[in-house]
Enzyme design. Structure first.
Site, PDB file in Angstrom:
ATOM      1  N   PRO A 191      11.891  37.699  11.680  1.00 38.93           N
ATOM      2  CA  PRO A 191      11.520  37.354  10.297  1.00 38.93           C
ATOM      3  C   PRO A 191      10.963  35.926  10.231  1.00 38.93           C
ATOM      4  O   PRO A 191      11.486  35.025  10.875  1.00 38.93           O
ATOM      5  CB  PRO A 191      12.848  37.445   9.532  1.00 38.93           C
ATOM      6  CG  PRO A 191      13.753  38.259  10.388  1.00 38.93           C
ATOM      7  CD  PRO A 191      13.310  38.080  11.803  1.00 38.93           C
ATOM      8  N   TYR A 226      13.975  22.859   8.149  1.00 37.07           N
ATOM      9  CA  TYR A 226      13.420  21.997   9.206  1.00 37.07           C
ATOM     10  C   TYR A 226      11.976  21.624   8.862  1.00 37.07           C
ATOM     11  O   TYR A 226      11.597  20.452   8.867  1.00 37.07           O
ATOM     12  CB  TYR A 226      13.479  22.711  10.570  1.00 37.07           C
ATOM     13  CG  TYR A 226      12.589  22.067  11.602  1.00 37.07           C
ATOM     14  CD1 TYR A 226      12.908  20.813  12.136  1.00 37.07           C
ATOM     15  CD2 TYR A 226      11.396  22.674  12.019  1.00 37.07           C
ATOM     16  CE1 TYR A 226      12.062  20.198  13.065  1.00 37.07           C
ATOM     17  CE2 TYR A 226      10.566  22.074  12.944  1.00 37.07           C
ATOM     18  CZ  TYR A 226      10.899  20.836  13.468  1.00 37.07           C
ATOM     19  OH  TYR A 226      10.058  20.227  14.371  1.00 37.07           O
ATOM     20  N   LYS A 286       9.885  17.892   7.767  1.00 41.50           N
ATOM     21  CA  LYS A 286       8.628  17.350   8.315  1.00 41.50           C
ATOM     22  C   LYS A 286       7.630  17.076   7.193  1.00 41.50           C
ATOM     23  O   LYS A 286       6.998  16.024   7.149  1.00 41.50           O
ATOM     24  CB  LYS A 286       8.011  18.332   9.328  1.00 41.50           C
ATOM     25  CG  LYS A 286       8.821  18.519  10.597  1.00 41.50           C
ATOM     26  CD  LYS A 286       8.901  17.230  11.399  1.00 41.50           C
ATOM     27  CE  LYS A 286       9.827  17.321  12.566  1.00 41.50           C
ATOM     28  NZ  LYS A 286      10.177  16.019  13.148  1.00 41.50           N
ATOM     29  N   ILE A 316      10.461  15.560  24.343  1.00 46.51           N
ATOM     30  CA  ILE A 316       9.107  14.987  24.255  1.00 46.51           C
ATOM     31  C   ILE A 316       9.163  13.464  24.424  1.00 46.51           C
ATOM     32  O   ILE A 316       8.303  12.863  25.071  1.00 46.51           O
ATOM     33  CB  ILE A 316       8.431  15.375  22.914  1.00 46.51           C
ATOM     34  CG1 ILE A 316       8.448  16.911  22.749  1.00 46.51           C
ATOM     35  CG2 ILE A 316       7.006  14.858  22.861  1.00 46.51           C
ATOM     36  CD1 ILE A 316       8.022  17.402  21.381  1.00 46.51           C
ATOM     37  N   SER A 341       4.838  18.660  12.926  1.00 46.36           N
ATOM     38  CA  SER A 341       4.803  19.961  13.595  1.00 46.36           C
ATOM     39  C   SER A 341       3.771  20.863  12.934  1.00 46.36           C
ATOM     40  O   SER A 341       3.522  20.756  11.721  1.00 46.36           O
ATOM     41  CB  SER A 341       6.186  20.598  13.465  1.00 46.36           C
ATOM     42  OG  SER A 341       6.137  21.959  13.788  1.00 46.36           O
TER      43      SER A 341
END
Ligand code: NAD
Ligand code: UD1
Length: 328
Positions: free
Chosen positions: A288, A147, A151, A11, A123
């Site tokens: 999952p 993760y 954030k 990005i 995110s």
């Protein structure tokens, strides 16, 4: 000058192209942990500009101070970080260390050098399992993996920092699912190993590198039973950063998506159609942790930034494949 952390990544590199189109001067810091040096030359080919790049780790405070000493940095766009959900479950400490330590170091050095403008890559994962759709910025936040927690924690750090010092202009951008590539075909998404995300996997099946796409579940309560996501072309996403930069004022939070959901099968069908290629696929059980459906309300970004995604799913499928064909 704009400091782009993680600017050689997916990005970040596309955002640099848009920044330079808009006459911003850019300096990059990246430690190449998930990117390649050759992106520097490709950015030069696309933009015609020599972009200064520091190959450093953001957790290295001394090196970071040097970057702020060498350059007059007005704003930072902070992309650098690890982003693989599965890996974060296996190596949580590595994720917390890299994502949080790098951000703290960056914010400390920014304060030292009186640089108070930052845009942060968050995110849609911070919404956890949303209670209704489309997802609005004021929905409750939760995460299901390390993760996502990095954030969420960084968002909280930024909010606390703003409370302590309102000289800061902080924009938190919550991306939905970026896919596609610059239309030049020179830069794009280049994941190492077997991809976790859908579009990179489809592309590798298209090139013959992987044999067959596993569709994770066809029994969701969605249009055709497969998972629905809000895919946004990375060039549109990159434009969202330029608009955010032009509208920095206090603490702001925006979703960046298209506002439309596309199912796994719809994406695969469109990919097959625009690229005239067959994608082998099989239905397997749900992955999952996956949610059935997720798409953004984009009203806030439209009202306050004038942001609207323009590119279609067809564009995304064509450009993603074009990049990989060009770089095989
Ligand atoms: P990417 O891995 O392609 O880019 C990140 C870049 O940061 C890489 O070039 C990597 O080498 C660099 N980096 C990582 N740790 C660093 C460190 N400590 N010091 C210096 N450089 C470092 O990822 P991307 O897809 O471009 O994502 C950019 C940001 O957007 C990330 O923070 C990611 O979590 C977030 N995000 C991405 C997505 C997505 O689907 N791609 C979705 C939502 C949010
Ligand atoms: C993933 C991450 C999320 C991150 C987002 C954008 C997980 C659990 N979540 O979400 O934290 O913010 O990427 O980077 O990894 N699919 C298949 N087959 C595949 C791969 C995916 O059927 O081989 C399906 C998934 O079930 C989903 C859709 O495709 O319905 C999109 O998957 P993916 O690209 O991994 O994105 P997210 O699930 O949104």
């Amino acid at each position: 000058m704009i400091l782009v952390t993680g600017g050689l990544g997916y990005i970040g590199s596309h955002t640099i192209v848009e920044l330079i189109k808009n006459n911003y001067e850019v300096v990059v810091v990246d430690n190449l942990s998930n990117s390649k040096r050759e992106v520097i030359d490709k950015l030069k080919k696309i933009t015609g500009k020599d972009i200064p790049v520091y190959i450093n780790d953001l957790c290295d405070k001394k090196a970071l101070r040097q970057i702020f000493q060498d350059n007059i940095i007005d704003s930072v766009i902070h992309f650098a970080g690890f982003k693989a959900v599965g890996e974060s479950v296996e190596k949580p400490l590595m994720y917390y260390r890299n994502n949080i330590d790098s951000t703290l170091t960056l914010l400390e050095v920014m304060e030292e050098f009186n640089c108070f403008n930052i845009i942060f890559s968050s995110s849609a994962t911070v919404y956890g399992s949303p209670k209704s759709l489309p997802i609005k910025e004021d929905f409750p936040l939760s995460t299901t993996n390390p993760y996502g927690s990095t954030k969420l924690f960084i968002e909280q750090i930024l909010k606390d920092l703003y409370t302590s010092n309102n000289k800061f202009n902080i924009t938190i951008l919550r991306y939905f699912n970026p896919i596609g590539a610059d239309e030049s075909g020179l830069i794009g998404e280049d994941p190492r190993g077997i991809p976790n995300n859908l579009m990179p996997y489809i592309v590798k099946v298209a090139t013959g590198e992987l044999e067959i796409l596993s569709v994770f579940g066809d029994d969701y309560d969605t249009v055709d039973g497969t998972g629905v996501r809000d895919y946004i072309h990375v060039t549109d996403l990159a434009r969202g950063h330029v608009l955010s930069l032009k509208n920095q004022n206090g603490l702001r939070i925006y979703n960046l998506g298209t506002g439309h959901g596309t199912s796994v099968l719809e994406l695969v069908n469109t990919f097959e159609k625009v690229n005239n290629i067959k994608i082998n696929k099989k239905i397997v059980p749900r992955r999952p942790g996956d949610i059935a459906e997720c798409f953004a309300s984009c009203d806030k970004a439209f009202k306050e930034l004038g942001f609207k995604a323009e590119k279609t799913i067809e564009d995304m499928c064509r450009d993603a494949y074009n990049y990989v064909k060009n770089n095989e």
